[in-house]
Design a protein around this motif. Sequence first.
Motif, PDB file in Angstrom:
ATOM      1  N   ILE A  94      -0.229  70.918 -17.385  1.00  0.00           N
ATOM      2  CA  ILE A  94      -0.723  71.877 -18.377  1.00  0.00           C
ATOM      3  C   ILE A  94      -1.730  72.823 -17.739  1.00  0.00           C
ATOM      4  N   PHE A  95      -2.643  72.275 -16.951  1.00  0.00           N
ATOM      5  CA  PHE A  95      -3.670  73.066 -16.265  1.00  0.00           C
ATOM      6  C   PHE A  95      -3.017  74.107 -15.352  1.00  0.00           C
ATOM      7  N   ILE A  96      -2.016  73.677 -14.587  1.00  0.00           N
ATOM      8  CA  ILE A  96      -1.341  74.567 -13.638  1.00  0.00           C
ATOM      9  C   ILE A  96      -0.682  75.746 -14.351  1.00  0.00           C
ATOM     10  N   THR A  97       0.152  75.457 -15.354  1.00  0.00           N
ATOM     11  CA  THR A  97       0.867  76.551 -16.021  1.00  0.00           C
ATOM     12  C   THR A  97      -0.076  77.427 -16.852  1.00  0.00           C
ATOM     13  N   HIS A  98      -1.096  76.812 -17.451  1.00  0.00           N
ATOM     14  CA  HIS A  98      -2.034  77.589 -18.258  1.00  0.00           C
ATOM     15  C   HIS A  98      -2.740  78.634 -17.407  1.00  0.00           C
ATOM     16  N   TYR A  99      -3.221  78.219 -16.235  1.00  0.00           N
ATOM     17  CA  TYR A  99      -3.979  79.155 -15.406  1.00  0.00           C
ATOM     18  C   TYR A  99      -3.083  80.085 -14.597  1.00  0.00           C
ATOM     19  N   ILE A 100      -1.883  79.659 -14.259  1.00  0.00           N
ATOM     20  CA  ILE A 100      -0.926  80.602 -13.673  1.00  0.00           C
ATOM     21  C   ILE A 100      -0.631  81.700 -14.697  1.00  0.00           C
ATOM     22  N   ARG A 126      11.283  94.210 -21.300  1.00  0.00           N
ATOM     23  CA  ARG A 126      11.134  94.131 -19.850  1.00  0.00           C
ATOM     24  C   ARG A 126      10.817  92.699 -19.421  1.00  0.00           C
ATOM     25  N   TYR A 127      11.213  92.389 -18.215  1.00  0.00           N
ATOM     26  CA  TYR A 127      10.929  91.072 -17.665  1.00  0.00           C
ATOM     27  C   TYR A 127       9.734  91.156 -16.709  1.00  0.00           C
ATOM     28  N   SER A 128       8.564  90.869 -17.265  1.00  0.00           N
ATOM     29  CA  SER A 128       7.340  90.844 -16.464  1.00  0.00           C
ATOM     30  C   SER A 128       7.293  89.540 -15.664  1.00  0.00           C
ATOM     31  N   PRO A 129       6.431  89.437 -14.637  1.00  0.00           N
ATOM     32  CA  PRO A 129       6.295  88.169 -13.893  1.00  0.00           C
ATOM     33  C   PRO A 129       5.997  86.982 -14.810  1.00  0.00           C
ATOM     34  N   MET A 130       5.171  87.196 -15.846  1.00  0.00           N
ATOM     35  CA  MET A 130       4.845  86.126 -16.772  1.00  0.00           C
ATOM     36  C   MET A 130       6.073  85.683 -17.551  1.00  0.00           C
ATOM     37  N   ARG A 131       6.861  86.639 -17.999  1.00  0.00           N
ATOM     38  CA  ARG A 131       8.054  86.300 -18.769  1.00  0.00           C
ATOM     39  C   ARG A 131       9.070  85.563 -17.900  1.00  0.00           C
ATOM     40  N   ILE A 132       9.224  85.992 -16.658  1.00  0.00           N
ATOM     41  CA  ILE A 132      10.133  85.322 -15.732  1.00  0.00           C
ATOM     42  C   ILE A 132       9.673  83.890 -15.481  1.00  0.00           C
ATOM     43  N   PHE A 133       8.365  83.712 -15.323  1.00  0.00           N
ATOM     44  CA  PHE A 133       7.799  82.382 -15.106  1.00  0.00           C
ATOM     45  C   PHE A 133       8.075  81.481 -16.312  1.00  0.00           C
ATOM     46  N   GLN A 134       7.843  81.997 -17.510  1.00  0.00           N
ATOM     47  CA  GLN A 134       8.074  81.221 -18.732  1.00  0.00           C
ATOM     48  C   GLN A 134       9.538  80.798 -18.855  1.00  0.00           C
ATOM     49  N   GLY A 194      11.741  80.604 -16.503  1.00  0.00           N
ATOM     50  CA  GLY A 194      12.069  79.663 -15.430  1.00  0.00           C
ATOM     51  C   GLY A 194      11.709  78.237 -15.804  1.00  0.00           C
ATOM     52  N   VAL A 195      10.508  78.049 -16.365  1.00  0.00           N
ATOM     53  CA  VAL A 195      10.079  76.713 -16.805  1.00  0.00           C
ATOM     54  C   VAL A 195      10.977  76.211 -17.929  1.00  0.00           C
ATOM     55  N   ASP A 196      11.306  77.102 -18.866  1.00  0.00           N
ATOM     56  CA  ASP A 196      12.173  76.714 -19.994  1.00  0.00           C
ATOM     57  C   ASP A 196      13.562  76.284 -19.521  1.00  0.00           C
ATOM     58  N   ILE A 197      14.116  77.004 -18.564  1.00  0.00           N
ATOM     59  CA  ILE A 197      15.450  76.660 -18.056  1.00  0.00           C
ATOM     60  C   ILE A 197      15.428  75.316 -17.346  1.00  0.00           C
ATOM     61  N   LEU A 198      14.396  75.076 -16.530  1.00  0.00           N
ATOM     62  CA  LEU A 198      14.273  73.788 -15.837  1.00  0.00           C
ATOM     63  C   LEU A 198      14.123  72.640 -16.834  1.00  0.00           C
ATOM     64  N   THR A 199      13.368  72.890 -17.901  1.00  0.00           N
ATOM     65  CA  THR A 199      13.205  71.868 -18.944  1.00  0.00           C
ATOM     66  C   THR A 199      14.538  71.566 -19.615  1.00  0.00           C
ATOM     67  N   MET A 237       8.574  69.319 -19.010  1.00  0.00           N
ATOM     68  CA  MET A 237       8.100  69.360 -20.402  1.00  0.00           C
ATOM     69  C   MET A 237       6.585  69.512 -20.447  1.00  0.00           C
ATOM     70  N   SER A 238       5.891  68.897 -19.500  1.00  0.00           N
ATOM     71  CA  SER A 238       4.434  69.039 -19.430  1.00  0.00           C
ATOM     72  C   SER A 238       4.049  70.462 -19.030  1.00  0.00           C
ATOM     73  N   LEU A 239       4.800  71.039 -18.081  1.00  0.00           N
ATOM     74  CA  LEU A 239       4.563  72.430 -17.702  1.00  0.00           C
ATOM     75  C   LEU A 239       4.817  73.357 -18.883  1.00  0.00           C
ATOM     76  N   HIS A 240       5.856  73.049 -19.650  1.00  0.00           N
ATOM     77  CA  HIS A 240       6.182  73.836 -20.844  1.00  0.00           C
ATOM     78  C   HIS A 240       5.028  73.797 -21.855  1.00  0.00           C
ATOM     79  N   LEU A 241       4.406  72.641 -22.009  1.00  0.00           N
ATOM     80  CA  LEU A 241       3.244  72.536 -22.899  1.00  0.00           C
ATOM     81  C   LEU A 241       2.131  73.479 -22.454  1.00  0.00           C
ATOM     82  N   GLY A 242       1.947  73.558 -21.135  1.00  0.00           N
ATOM     83  CA  GLY A 242       0.894  74.425 -20.612  1.00  0.00           C
ATOM     84  C   GLY A 242       1.089  75.882 -20.941  1.00  0.00           C
ATOM     85  N   LEU A 243       2.341  76.301 -21.114  1.00  0.00           N
ATOM     86  CA  LEU A 243       2.625  77.698 -21.461  1.00  0.00           C
ATOM     87  C   LEU A 243       2.064  78.059 -22.832  1.00  0.00           C
ATOM     88  N   HIS A 244       1.892  77.044 -23.684  1.00  0.00           N
ATOM     89  CA  HIS A 244       1.433  77.289 -25.061  1.00  0.00           C
ATOM     90  C   HIS A 244       0.050  76.678 -25.315  1.00  0.00           C
TER      91      HIS A 244
END
Length: 226
Positions: free
Chosen positions: A205-211, A60-68, A70-75, A121-128
Motif C-alpha cells: 500500500i505504501f509503495i503504490t500510494h507514494y508512487i 489520455r493515458y497519463s503515466p499514473m493511469r498506465i500504472f493503475q 497495469g496493477v489492475d491487469i496483474l491483479t 491485491m495489496s498494491l491495488h489497495l494502495g491505489l485507493h
Amino acid sequence: MNEKQKRAVDVMMTAALLFLMGYPFWGEKAHEWVGAGIFVLFAAHHALNWRWYKSLFRGRYSPMRIFQIGVDILTFLSMAVLMYSSIVLSRYVFAFLPIESGLALARRLHILGSYWGFLTMSLHLGLHWNMVLEMIKRKKTVVSRYVHVVCFILGLAVALYGAWVFAKRDFGTYLFLKSEFVFLDYEESKILYYFDYLSLMGTCIFITHYIGKILRLFKRKKEGGQ
C-alpha cells in the motif's frame, strides 16, 4: 448506496485474502469455501465498478493511469490463475466436477496465483488509499492536524517491517516458483503470522500510494509547464 456497497465488498475481500493466506491455521475445507467466496466478491467488485470498463478507451493515458491499469491487469490475471487452479485442485466445493488431470500444473499455478495475488491485491489497495486518509482527516482530533506527517511515519515503519517480512517468509521463492513446496509452520502464533502479513500488505500500500503521489505531482508540473 453504491459507494457503501463498494466499500463493504472491498473490506470483505481484504479480510478473505488475509484469511486465505493463513491456510495452516484453518484447514483445507474452510480454505476452499472462503476461496470460493472471494471469487464471488471479486465478481461483485467488478460489477459495482462497471463504469471503469467503459472509460478504458476514453481520454489520455497519463503515466499514473498506465500504472493503475497495469496493477489492475496483474491483479485480474492473478485471480484468474487462482480461480482455475482452485477449481482443478478442489476436494470440497467443486468436487462434483469430473476433473482428473492437470493437478501438477494446477498446484504450481496455485502457488504463483496465491503469492502474486496477495501482492497485486495489496498494491491495488494502495491505489485507493487516499480515500482512507480522507476519512481520517475528517475526524476532529489533534492528530488530524498533522495527519500527513503521522501517516507517513507510521506507514514508513510498517513498510520497512513488511519488507523484512517479505525476505523472512521467502516470498521471492514462491513468486518465481523456485520451490514447488510451501513451508507451513502449524505451530506458529496466529497473531504474529497475521501481523506479518498485514505489514507486508502495508508495504505494498505504501509503495503504490507514494508512487501515485509522485506520478500525480509529475503530471501537475508537466501541465503547469505547458
